[in-house]
Structure formats: structure tokens, C-alpha cells
Write a protein that holds these residues in place. Structure first.
Motif, PDB file in Angstrom:
ATOM      1  N   TYR A  92      -1.663  14.288  10.261  1.00 30.55           N
ATOM      2  CA  TYR A  92      -1.320  13.142  11.107  1.00 30.55           C
ATOM      3  C   TYR A  92       0.129  13.246  11.582  1.00 30.55           C
ATOM      4  O   TYR A  92       0.417  13.080  12.777  1.00 30.55           O
ATOM      5  N   LYS A  93       1.053  13.532  10.675  1.00 31.32           N
ATOM      6  CA  LYS A  93       2.457  13.633  11.055  1.00 31.32           C
ATOM      7  C   LYS A  93       2.704  14.802  11.992  1.00 31.32           C
ATOM      8  O   LYS A  93       3.448  14.684  12.971  1.00 31.32           O
ATOM      9  N   GLN A  94       2.076  15.930  11.725  1.00 30.48           N
ATOM     10  CA  GLN A  94       2.287  17.107  12.570  1.00 30.48           C
ATOM     11  C   GLN A  94       1.651  16.939  13.950  1.00 30.48           C
ATOM     12  O   GLN A  94       2.246  17.316  14.962  1.00 30.48           O
ATOM     13  N   SER A  95       0.461  16.386  13.997  1.00 24.11           N
ATOM     14  CA  SER A  95      -0.265  16.276  15.268  1.00 24.11           C
ATOM     15  C   SER A  95       0.451  15.359  16.254  1.00 24.11           C
ATOM     16  O   SER A  95       0.404  15.593  17.467  1.00 24.11           O
ATOM     17  N   PHE A  96       1.108  14.326  15.741  1.00 23.50           N
ATOM     18  CA  PHE A  96       1.776  13.365  16.613  1.00 23.50           C
ATOM     19  C   PHE A  96       3.295  13.513  16.585  1.00 23.50           C
ATOM     20  O   PHE A  96       4.017  12.586  16.962  1.00 23.50           O
ATOM     21  N   ALA A  97       3.770  14.692  16.174  1.00 23.04           N
ATOM     22  CA  ALA A  97       5.188  15.055  16.243  1.00 23.04           C
ATOM     23  C   ALA A  97       6.083  14.020  15.566  1.00 23.04           C
ATOM     24  O   ALA A  97       7.112  13.623  16.098  1.00 23.04           O
ATOM     25  N   ILE A  98       5.675  13.576  14.369  1.00 21.95           N
ATOM     26  CA  ILE A  98       6.455  12.612  13.604  1.00 21.95           C
ATOM     27  C   ILE A  98       7.352  13.382  12.630  1.00 21.95           C
ATOM     28  O   ILE A  98       6.843  14.105  11.781  1.00 21.95           O
ATOM     29  N   PRO A  99       8.674  13.241  12.735  1.00 19.67           N
ATOM     30  CA  PRO A  99       9.566  13.986  11.835  1.00 19.67           C
ATOM     31  C   PRO A  99       9.392  13.548  10.378  1.00 19.67           C
ATOM     32  O   PRO A  99       8.902  12.461  10.088  1.00 19.67           O
ATOM     33  N   GLY A 100       9.813  14.407   9.466  1.00 19.67           N
ATOM     34  CA  GLY A 100       9.799  14.064   8.052  1.00 19.67           C
ATOM     35  C   GLY A 100       8.877  14.894   7.201  1.00 19.67           C
ATOM     36  O   GLY A 100       8.536  14.487   6.085  1.00 19.67           O
ATOM     37  N   SER A 101       8.469  16.057   7.677  1.00 19.84           N
ATOM     38  CA  SER A 101       7.557  16.889   6.889  1.00 19.84           C
ATOM     39  C   SER A 101       8.228  17.479   5.659  1.00 19.84           C
ATOM     40  O   SER A 101       7.547  17.927   4.731  1.00 19.84           O
ATOM     41  N   SER A 102       9.561  17.483   5.619  1.00 23.71           N
ATOM     42  CA  SER A 102      10.253  18.046   4.456  1.00 23.71           C
ATOM     43  C   SER A 102       9.891  17.280   3.186  1.00 23.71           C
ATOM     44  O   SER A 102       9.722  17.880   2.113  1.00 23.71           O
ATOM     45  N   PHE A 103       9.756  15.949   3.289  1.00 22.11           N
ATOM     46  CA  PHE A 103       9.366  15.155   2.125  1.00 22.11           C
ATOM     47  C   PHE A 103       7.963  15.534   1.647  1.00 22.11           C
ATOM     48  O   PHE A 103       7.696  15.601   0.448  1.00 22.11           O
ATOM     49  N   SER A 120       0.824  -1.193   0.000  1.00 23.01           N
ATOM     50  CA  SER A 120       0.000   0.000   0.000  1.00 23.01           C
ATOM     51  C   SER A 120       0.865   1.252   0.000  1.00 23.01           C
ATOM     52  O   SER A 120       2.081   1.200   0.165  1.00 23.01           O
ATOM     53  N   LEU A 121       0.216   2.378  -0.185  1.00 26.39           N
ATOM     54  CA  LEU A 121       0.927   3.651  -0.133  1.00 26.39           C
ATOM     55  C   LEU A 121       1.505   3.869   1.258  1.00 26.39           C
ATOM     56  O   LEU A 121       0.897   3.512   2.261  1.00 26.39           O
ATOM     57  N   LYS A 122       2.673   4.488   1.322  1.00 20.93           N
ATOM     58  CA  LYS A 122       3.309   4.747   2.604  1.00 20.93           C
ATOM     59  C   LYS A 122       4.056   6.066   2.522  1.00 20.93           C
ATOM     60  O   LYS A 122       4.281   6.620   1.436  1.00 20.93           O
ATOM     61  N   PHE A 123       4.462   6.583   3.696  1.00 19.71           N
ATOM     62  CA  PHE A 123       5.239   7.812   3.722  1.00 19.71           C
ATOM     63  C   PHE A 123       6.614   7.550   3.103  1.00 19.71           C
ATOM     64  O   PHE A 123       7.263   6.554   3.417  1.00 19.71           O
ATOM     65  N   PRO A 124       7.082   8.443   2.240  1.00 22.74           N
ATOM     66  CA  PRO A 124       8.407   8.240   1.624  1.00 22.74           C
ATOM     67  C   PRO A 124       9.513   8.425   2.652  1.00 22.74           C
ATOM     68  O   PRO A 124       9.449   9.309   3.505  1.00 22.74           O
ATOM     69  N   SER A 125      10.537   7.570   2.540  1.00 22.57           N
ATOM     70  CA  SER A 125      11.675   7.650   3.466  1.00 22.57           C
ATOM     71  C   SER A 125      12.952   8.112   2.766  1.00 22.57           C
ATOM     72  O   SER A 125      13.954   8.368   3.440  1.00 22.57           O
ATOM     73  N   ASP A 126      12.939   8.195   1.444  1.00 20.16           N
ATOM     74  CA  ASP A 126      14.084   8.707   0.706  1.00 20.16           C
ATOM     75  C   ASP A 126      13.581   9.353  -0.583  1.00 20.16           C
ATOM     76  O   ASP A 126      12.388   9.314  -0.898  1.00 20.16           O
ATOM     77  N   LEU A 127      14.504   9.965  -1.315  1.00 22.47           N
ATOM     78  CA  LEU A 127      14.124  10.713  -2.513  1.00 22.47           C
ATOM     79  C   LEU A 127      13.575   9.817  -3.618  1.00 22.47           C
ATOM     80  O   LEU A 127      12.726  10.235  -4.396  1.00 22.47           O
ATOM     81  N   GLU A 128      14.061   8.574  -3.700  1.00 26.33           N
ATOM     82  CA  GLU A 128      13.571   7.669  -4.731  1.00 26.33           C
ATOM     83  C   GLU A 128      12.110   7.308  -4.485  1.00 26.33           C
ATOM     84  O   GLU A 128      11.279   7.322  -5.405  1.00 26.33           O
ATOM     85  N   GLU A 129      11.768   6.989  -3.211  1.00 25.17           N
ATOM     86  CA  GLU A 129      10.377   6.702  -2.883  1.00 25.17           C
ATOM     87  C   GLU A 129       9.508   7.937  -3.074  1.00 25.17           C
ATOM     88  O   GLU A 129       8.350   7.826  -3.504  1.00 25.17           O
ATOM     89  N   LEU A 130      10.059   9.094  -2.765  1.00 30.65           N
ATOM     90  CA  LEU A 130       9.324  10.340  -2.968  1.00 30.65           C
ATOM     91  C   LEU A 130       9.028  10.571  -4.449  1.00 30.65           C
ATOM     92  O   LEU A 130       7.914  10.969  -4.817  1.00 30.65           O
ATOM     93  N   ASN A 161       6.526  18.439   2.101  1.00 28.13           N
ATOM     94  CA  ASN A 161       6.599  19.778   1.519  1.00 28.13           C
ATOM     95  C   ASN A 161       7.080  19.717   0.067  1.00 28.13           C
ATOM     96  O   ASN A 161       6.550  20.409  -0.814  1.00 28.13           O
ATOM     97  N   ILE A 162       8.098  18.893  -0.178  1.00 33.51           N
ATOM     98  CA  ILE A 162       8.584  18.721  -1.546  1.00 33.51           C
ATOM     99  C   ILE A 162       7.497  18.095  -2.416  1.00 33.51           C
ATOM    100  O   ILE A 162       7.295  18.493  -3.576  1.00 33.51           O
ATOM    101  N   LEU A 163       6.789  17.121  -1.845  1.00 36.23           N
ATOM    102  CA  LEU A 163       5.700  16.482  -2.583  1.00 36.23           C
ATOM    103  C   LEU A 163       4.608  17.481  -2.922  1.00 36.23           C
ATOM    104  O   LEU A 163       4.021  17.432  -4.011  1.00 36.23           O
ATOM    105  N   ALA A 164       4.309  18.398  -2.001  1.00 41.71           N
ATOM    106  CA  ALA A 164       3.296  19.427  -2.256  1.00 41.71           C
ATOM    107  C   ALA A 164       3.683  20.306  -3.440  1.00 41.71           C
ATOM    108  O   ALA A 164       2.841  20.677  -4.263  1.00 41.71           O
ATOM    109  N   GLY A 165       4.957  20.658  -3.525  1.00 42.32           N
ATOM    110  CA  GLY A 165       5.411  21.457  -4.661  1.00 42.32           C
ATOM    111  C   GLY A 165       5.258  20.729  -5.979  1.00 42.32           C
ATOM    112  O   GLY A 165       4.895  21.331  -7.001  1.00 42.32           O
ATOM    113  N   ALA A 166       5.517  19.412  -5.957  1.00 46.10           N
ATOM    114  CA  ALA A 166       5.395  18.629  -7.176  1.00 46.10           C
ATOM    115  C   ALA A 166       3.939  18.430  -7.584  1.00 46.10           C
ATOM    116  O   ALA A 166       3.611  18.406  -8.768  1.00 46.10           O
TER     117      ALA A 166
END
Length: 274
Positions: A88-99, A50-60, A101-106
């Protein structure tokens, strides 16, 4: 008579309702028709998981290509899923919003993506603030006593210009943003000042990530990344993003009470967790 405690529980109840709404939206997106793997080529194979949060640039990159294709026919689903994942990530203080943000631009373009990320960052961080204030104070103090004491001392020293001090912390972080979100209720920071300090203070960081995502989404080869046009665009983005930080730092030197080591902190937006 409405007490402060009852007011907090009302906000918490509204937050729980929002979480239920987000859960429903994710279920709706999961049940929405997904394009076949033949139409997508090698971008997304449903059999692989299933879809998941990207952990590197290739997955992104793969996720961005899949969602861009899916967005052509189901734009509202993609927007709803992105908002749900971001909050979900912001509410539960899960790091990784930079990915994200980049996805939003794309996905949404440079300006719509910036507006969306700024709003979601502020709302999500405020949800984290409320959750920490209702349930997490004892845990934060127990596990991070030294950091809480340091921040408490700095906040009290700069109480007269608290909002500008909060902006300084966002632009030149002495502590990660996720920890500042968790600790702010303990420091008696008003929720209104907290919200607008996140909204304004993280605009340069969001701007860099979103603009980078918008530029990279238009690149079809590695050679295009190192072209003069792309490099000049990235340089211009970096220069524009430095302006608010420079102004705040100049203000802090004359109005805020900071140690020398705090004043020498450089802009670490590219590495910090939100």
C-alpha cells in the motif's frame, strides 16, 4: 490485435484485482482474534485505537513487540498484514518504508526480512509505475516540470547504458525514490529494467534497515546499544552495504554522462524516501 494501450489497461486491471485482494487480507487480519491487553501488558491497548503506521522509533518499538507476540500464534496473519501495508505504501508513493524495513528485521529475522522487503519494494514500486503511467503523467509533469525535464535529459544522455544509470539513481539519488517511481513512465523507461533496477539498487538500503531492526530487536536496554558487539555489527553492516555503491560509482565515472555535482552525491540511503 493487442495494442500498447490495451496492454496497459490489462495490467491496470490486474493491479486493481491485487488491491482488492490486499483489502480483503487486511479485513481478515482485522477480524482475526487479538490477544488480550492483559497478555500483552502495556504493549498494546485496544481501547487506545487501532493499529497504525509508526511515525517514530517509540511507536515502531511498541508495534514490533505487539506483532512479535501476535506472530507466535498467527504467523500467517502477521505476514499477510505486513505485505498488504508495505505494498500500500509503495504503490501510492507514501514515504516511510524505512520503518517497515526495520520492522521486518525485528519480525522475520535479517535474511527473511531482507528477501521480503526487496521483493515487496520491487512489486510495490512497479505498481506505482503502472498507476502513474495510466493516470498520473499529466499531474507529474504539471507539478514537477523542472525535475521531469532534468531526469529526461539525464536518461536520454545515458540511454545506451540505461540499466546502470537507474542503479546509480537508486544508490546515489539525485531525486527521491518516490518521485523516480512516478516519473519513470514519462521517461519511457521499460518496466522490466525499472523492476530489476529497484530490486538490485535498493538492496543496500534494505539490508541496512533490516539488519538494524534484527539487531535492535534483541536489545533489552540502552546500555546494550553502545556495547562493542552491537557497534561492531552495525559497522560491519555499513561496510558491506557500501560495496555495491562503490562499484556502481566507479562504473559511472567512466561510462555514465553525469555532471560534476551529480558525481559528488554521497550515499543518502538513510534519509531518502521510498
Amino acid at each position: 490485435m493487442v495494442t500498447k494501450r490495451s496492454w496497459q489497461w490489462c495490467l491496470l486491471h490486474l493491479l486493481c484485482e491485487d488491491c482488492q485482494l490486499l483489502a480483503r487480507s487486511m479485513v481478515i487480519c482485522a477480524l482475526a482474534p487479538v490477544p488480550s491487553s492483559d497478555a500483552l501488558g502495556t504493549v498494546f491497548n485496544p481501547a487506545s485505537g487501532s493499529l497504525k503506521f509508526p511515525s517514530d522509533l517509540e511507536e515502531l518499538r511498541e508495534l514490533a513487540e505487539f506483532l512479535q507476540y501476535y506472530k507466535q500464534e498467527h504467523q500467517s496473519y502477521v505476514l499477510l498484514l505486513f505485505c498488504a501495508a508495505y505494498l500500500y505504501k509503495q504503490s501510492f508513493a507514501i514515504p516511510g518504508s524505512s520503518f517497515l524495513n526495520i520492522l521486518a528485521g525485528a519480525l522475520f529475522g535479517p535474511w527473511m526480512g531482507l528477501l521480503l522487503c526487496s521483493a515487496l519494494t520491487s512489486v510495490g514500486a512497479t505498481c506505482c509505475y503502472l498507476l502513474s503511467g495510466a493516470f498520473g503523467k499529466q499531474f507529474v509533469v504539471y507539478w514537477f516540470p523542472d525535475k521531469v525535464a532534468m531526469l529526461q535529459r539525464k536518461v536520454e544522455e545515458n540511454r545506451s547504458c540505461l540499466f546502470f544509470f537507474l542503479l546509480f539513481l537508486r544508490l546515489f539519488p539525485m531525486t527521491p525514490n518516490w518521485f523516480l517511481n512516478l516519473a519513470s513512465p514519462i521517461l519511457n523507461i521499460p518496466v522490466s529494467q525499472f523492476f530489476f533496477s529497484v530490486l538490485i539498487g535498493l538492496i543496500p538500503y534494505n539490508f541496512i534497515c533490516v539488519q538494524t531492526g534484527a539487531i535492535l530487536s534483541q536489545i533489552t536496554s540502552l546500555d546494550a546499544i553502545f556495547s562493542w558487539g552491537t557497534l561492531l555489527k552495525l559497522l560491519a553492516i555499513a561496510m558491506v552495504a557500501l560495496i555495491p555503491g562503490t562499484l556502481i560509482k566507479k562504473f559511472s565515472q567512466t561510462h555514465l554522462k553525469l555532471d560534476e555535482k551529480d558525481q559528488s552525491v554521497r550515499l543518502l540511503n538513510g534519509k531518502k524516501s521510498t
